[in-house]
Scaffold this motif. Structure first.
Motif, mmCIF file in Angstrom:
data_model
loop_
_atom_site.group_PDB
_atom_site.id
_atom_site.type_symbol
_atom_site.label_atom_id
_atom_site.label_comp_id
_atom_site.label_asym_id
_atom_site.label_seq_id
_atom_site.Cartn_x
_atom_site.Cartn_y
_atom_site.Cartn_z
ATOM 1 N N GLU A 1 0.665 -1.200 0.177
ATOM 2 C CA GLU A 1 -0.094 -0.073 0.003
ATOM 3 C C GLU A 1 0.955 1.234 -0.023
ATOM 4 N N GLU A 2 1.917 1.217 0.880
ATOM 5 C CA GLU A 2 2.688 2.430 0.825
ATOM 6 C C GLU A 2 3.521 2.853 -0.582
ATOM 7 N N VAL A 3 4.071 1.764 -1.047
ATOM 8 C CA VAL A 3 4.439 1.994 -2.220
ATOM 9 C C VAL A 3 3.535 2.803 -3.405
ATOM 10 N N LEU A 4 2.497 2.200 -3.562
ATOM 11 C CA LEU A 4 1.488 2.868 -4.615
ATOM 12 C C LEU A 4 1.229 4.209 -3.953
ATOM 13 N N SER A 5 1.118 4.473 -2.612
ATOM 14 C CA SER A 5 0.430 5.536 -2.143
ATOM 15 C C SER A 5 1.515 6.685 -2.364
ATOM 16 N N GLN A 6 2.718 6.407 -1.970
ATOM 17 C CA GLN A 6 3.859 7.325 -2.126
ATOM 18 C C GLN A 6 4.109 7.638 -3.570
ATOM 19 N N THR A 7 3.996 6.865 -4.553
ATOM 20 C CA THR A 7 4.260 6.980 -6.063
ATOM 21 C C THR A 7 3.128 7.905 -6.494
ATOM 22 N N GLU A 8 2.049 7.731 -6.079
ATOM 23 C CA GLU A 8 1.038 8.681 -6.620
ATOM 24 C C GLU A 8 1.011 10.157 -6.012
ATOM 25 N N THR A 9 0.995 10.021 -4.614
ATOM 26 C CA THR A 9 1.088 11.217 -4.000
ATOM 27 C C THR A 9 2.156 12.241 -4.267
ATOM 28 N N THR A 10 3.482 11.844 -4.402
ATOM 29 C CA THR A 10 4.755 12.618 -4.741
ATOM 30 C C THR A 10 4.676 13.128 -5.934
ATOM 31 N N CYS A 11 4.378 12.099 -7.075
ATOM 32 C CA CYS A 11 4.235 12.546 -8.446
ATOM 33 C C CYS A 11 3.177 13.885 -8.840
ATOM 34 N N GLN A 12 2.021 13.494 -8.245
ATOM 35 C CA GLN A 12 0.849 14.373 -8.476
ATOM 36 C C GLN A 12 1.157 15.667 -7.997
ATOM 37 N N SER A 13 1.875 15.636 -6.727
ATOM 38 C CA SER A 13 2.193 16.876 -5.935
ATOM 39 C C SER A 13 3.533 17.472 -6.875
ATOM 40 N N LEU A 14 4.215 16.920 -7.262
ATOM 41 C CA LEU A 14 5.265 17.661 -8.081
ATOM 42 C C LEU A 14 4.820 18.198 -9.399
#
Length: 752
Positions: free
Chosen positions: A225-238
């Motif tokens: 869950e953490e891998v998919l969540s962090q990938t989505e959150t950090t990219c979208q924010s950037l």
């Protein structure tokens, strides 16, 4: 003779005439038939010949040049089939007439039809040629030690810095270090919801320009869950940050730096796969908006970030041409693309008793891979597709089944874990052990950073990120012989308009390195575009060729796949490039050291009966007082030719090249023309460093024509300024009637 015997026939047309070439006479007669009303199939006539449309003059007083340019020396790039002119053991045996050797190379089947013999010979020839061509298509990234050359401790520009994300202790430490270097600093603990509002607030708090933003993402996560969540959150924010900067009306360019820890597979520590998409995204930002891009910095994951703050501060305040930097064991590494020749320890053969899963299995690439696996001995294939069978794919699957193979087509979304868990139960129920996975699913789109929406971003990343991670998780307990991900060159050197696609493929690259660190099989192939299917249309193929990127024939690509399946590397790039053209295009907006070690063959100089005089020779024959005018005229003519303007149309020296309509391909052409004119190799960034004729002219005079022009003194500048001031004052004091009279006189002098 016929005309004399039969006088009633209205029109006699000869096919031969003494002193006239046969083809010329035939064309002349064909033209007369057309004039008489006979319908001519002109498309069929031109099919075998290259033609070029030429605009003819419509008015006699335009005074334009209409010579038809010779096609010789044209630098248009066309994709060639690898076997078009190459030889192979098959052609050599045919030349010698060695039928015994040829027979020995054919199938062991007792009787072959003539058609089957020819088909097998063609296949063997194409395979041999493709294997030879592979030597020029394989590359990998080599990380090389390169210390940062810090000329001065003083930062390149004083101003305001904004730090986003990261642990509080890290951001505080970084802010303290920046302030010690006389930089104003502000940090934000959580990823902002509204970046536009944040940027306005920062700019209102101080008069100092916002010179840099540090985007920190150094946390390591490993759970599903953490891998998919962090990938989505950090990219979208950037993405939101970059879009806010692009909409910001501030004239001062702000550089964005992305800092990770363990996002690059270098050293003994396992890669932090959740951070990898940021690197793919950054490579595209660097291409689309170099004015906004600072770089990517990956710190040592086995050490705390605070202890590496000195490296980070040095990079931020003293950047060089490299915008991808990795620190390991107190050494600074930069990437260089180099030719690759992986060693092979075995020959790949599929197990008839095992099963093989292909995602995107009903796509063009998936079906080609399925056919190849059958040729390698596979008898149980599982083709995964979201859409299921169509009339076209049903025929292809039926052809696979005719050979006695079991082909299971499963409708499932590789990015949905519930779908994949259902698929895995079906695979296990078949009692044919899963021996290999080829992940070829993907969505290809072109969207600039400004155009990207969260929905489009998610649609492109899903099959790569969620799909790849689902396959990894579900197969971790399987005894696989291989796990191959079809990645892209977009995650190697970037691809304008594909930040989402590059990010997704960078995740797959990282995932394969992560699997390798766990002792699991993994291979990422960064493919160049495939011909004959895939995501490349005919129009896109033609455009890619103009940029120096050629498509891979299916024979060459499959040969590469077969070779790499037996090799010992985790990640390999397979791409056919005209490097002389591609490197110029790639480094058009800023230096790109990534390709520094790719050698370019010297361009062929065509022999000419009369060598055109170079620029210096043309200037030498006129008086010194006329040289400036002649130089500007020459530069205007060169720009007009590149822009395909009439030769009499002289571009305004003060108008920017790109404001005139120049694109990246034209910019490369202008750089090449100017290099040839001056007899030196000019920078690929010429049109960006010198964006109009006026600045280009000054650069040429100062750097390449020293001694040809009288140096401009302070007195000259003062006199010019004095004359300009007086002229403006005279215009302001003149009446409208006086100004109209002056304009009329100027126009009359031009016409006369």
């Amino acid at each position: 003779m016929g005309r004399q015997c039969i006088t009633e026939v209205g029109l006699w047309l000869p096919s031969l005439r003494p002193g006239v070439e046969e083809w010329q006479q035939m064309l002349s007669s064909l033209g007369q038939l057309y004039v008489q009303g006979v319908k001519v199939d002109w498309l069929a006539l031109d099919r075998e010949y290259s033609r070029e449309k030429v605009a003819l003059p419509t008015y006699p007083f335009q005074r334009q040049r209409y010579w038809v340019e010779s096609s010789e020396g044209s630098d248009k790039t066309t994709t060639k089939h690898p076997s078009a002119t190459a030889s192979s053991p098959i052609t050599e045996l045919l030349d010698r007439g060695d039928y015994q050797q040829l027979t020995a190379m054919l199938s062991e089947k007792e009787s072959l039809t003539a058609v089957e013999v020819v088909q097998q010979l063609i296949h063997l020839h194409q395979k041999a040629v493709a294997q030879t061509a592979l030597r020029d298509c394989l590359y990998h990234i080599e990380w090389q030690i390169k210390p940062l050359d810090v000329a001065s401790e003083k930062p390149s520009q004083d101003g305001q810095w904004l730090i986003i994300g990261g642990e509080v202790t890290v951001t505080q430490k970084l802010a303290e270090q920046l302030e010690q270097k006389q930089q104003s600093c502000r940090f934000v603990k959580e990823l902002p919801q509204d970046y536009s509002e944040l940027l306005q607030l920062v700019q209102q708090e101080t008069e100092l320009p916002l010179v840099g933003i540090v985007y920190l993402n150094c946390e390591e996560v490993t759970s599903h869950e953490e891998v998919l969540s962090q990938t989505e959150t950090t990219c979208q924010s950037l993405l939101e940050l970059l879009q806010a900067l692009l909409q910001d009306e501030s004239s001062n360019p702000t550089k964005v730096w992305v800092v990770t820890a363990g996002a690059v597979a270098l050293g003994e520590h396992p890669i932090s796969v959740a951070q990898t998409p940021l690197w793919g995204m950054g490579k595209v930002v660097s291409l689309e908006h170099p004015e906004l891009w600072g770089g990517l910095i990956d710190l040592e994951p086995s050490k705390d970030v605070e202890s590496q703050m000195e490296y980070l501060i040095t990079e931020l305040l003293n950047p060089d041409a490299d915008d991808q930097i990795v620190y390991r064991r107190e050494e600074r590494y930069v990437p260089r693309l180099v030719p690759s020749s992986p060693s092979t320890s075995k020959t790949f053969k599929a197990e008839p008793t095992g099963s093989y899963l292909i995602t995107g299995g009903l796509g063009s690439l998936g079906l080609k891979v399925a056919n190849w696996l059958v040729q390698q001995g596979a008898r149980h294939l599982i083709l995964l597709s979201r859409r299921g069978l169509t009339e076209e794919t049903e025929a292809a699957v039926a052809a696979l089944q005719e050979a006695g193979n079991k082909v299971s087509v499963m409708s499932a979304d590789v990015a949905e874990i519930t779908d994949m868990e259902r698929v895995w139960k079906q695979i296990q129920a078949e009692e044919k052990p899963l021996k290999g996975i080829i992940h070829a699913a993907g969505v290809g789109r072109l969207d600039t950073l400004e155009e990207l929406t969260p929905e489009v971003w998610e649609a492109v990343l899903r099959p790569k990120v969620k799909g790849g991670w689902n396959l990894h998780q579900l197969s971790s307990s399987e005894n696989l012989d291989f796990f191959v991900c079809f990645s892209s060159i977009a995650s190697v050197w970037g691809s304008a308009g594909q930040a989402h696609y590059a990010a997704g493929n960078q995740f797959l690259d990282g995932l394969m390195h992560y699997r390798s660190s766990l002792g699991l099989p993994g291979l990422a192939i960064n493919w160049g575009p495939w011909a004959g299917g895939g995501m490349v249309t005919a129009e896109a193929e033609e455009w890619l060729a103009q940029t120096g990127l050629e498509t891979l024939s299916p024979e060459l690509a499959i040969s590469a796949l077969e070779y790499l399946m037996s090799a010992d590397q985790v990640q390999v790039t397979v791409s056919q490039n005209d490097w002389s053209h591609f490197k110029a295009m790639y480094a058009l907006k800023r230096p790109r050291p990534l390709l520094d070690l790719i050698t370019v063959a010297a361009e062929r100089v065509e022999a000419k009966t009369e060598q055109a005089p170079n620029l210096q020779q043309r200037l030498e024959v006129v008086a010194e007082t006329q040289r400036s005018e002649l130089l500007r005229q020459i530069l205007q003519e060169e720009v007009a030719l590149v822009l395909d303007l009439p030769i009499t149309s002289r571009p305004n020296p003060e108008v920017g090249f790109f404001d005139m309509g120049m694109d990246s391909l034209m910019a490369v052409e202008l750089q090449k023309r100017m290099s040839k004119l001056l007899g030196v190799n000019l920078s690929s960034t010429l049109t960006f460093d010198l964006p109009n004729i006026e600045k280009l002219e000054k650069y040429i005079i100062d750097q390449h024509l020293v001694g040809f022009f009288k140096p401009e003194t302070d007195e000259d500048q003062q006199e010019e300024s004095f004359l300009e001031t007086n002229l403006l004052a005279e215009i302001e004091q003149s009446s409208d009637q006086e100004l109209e009279g002056s304009i009329d006189q100027i126009l009359e002098s031009i016409i006369d």
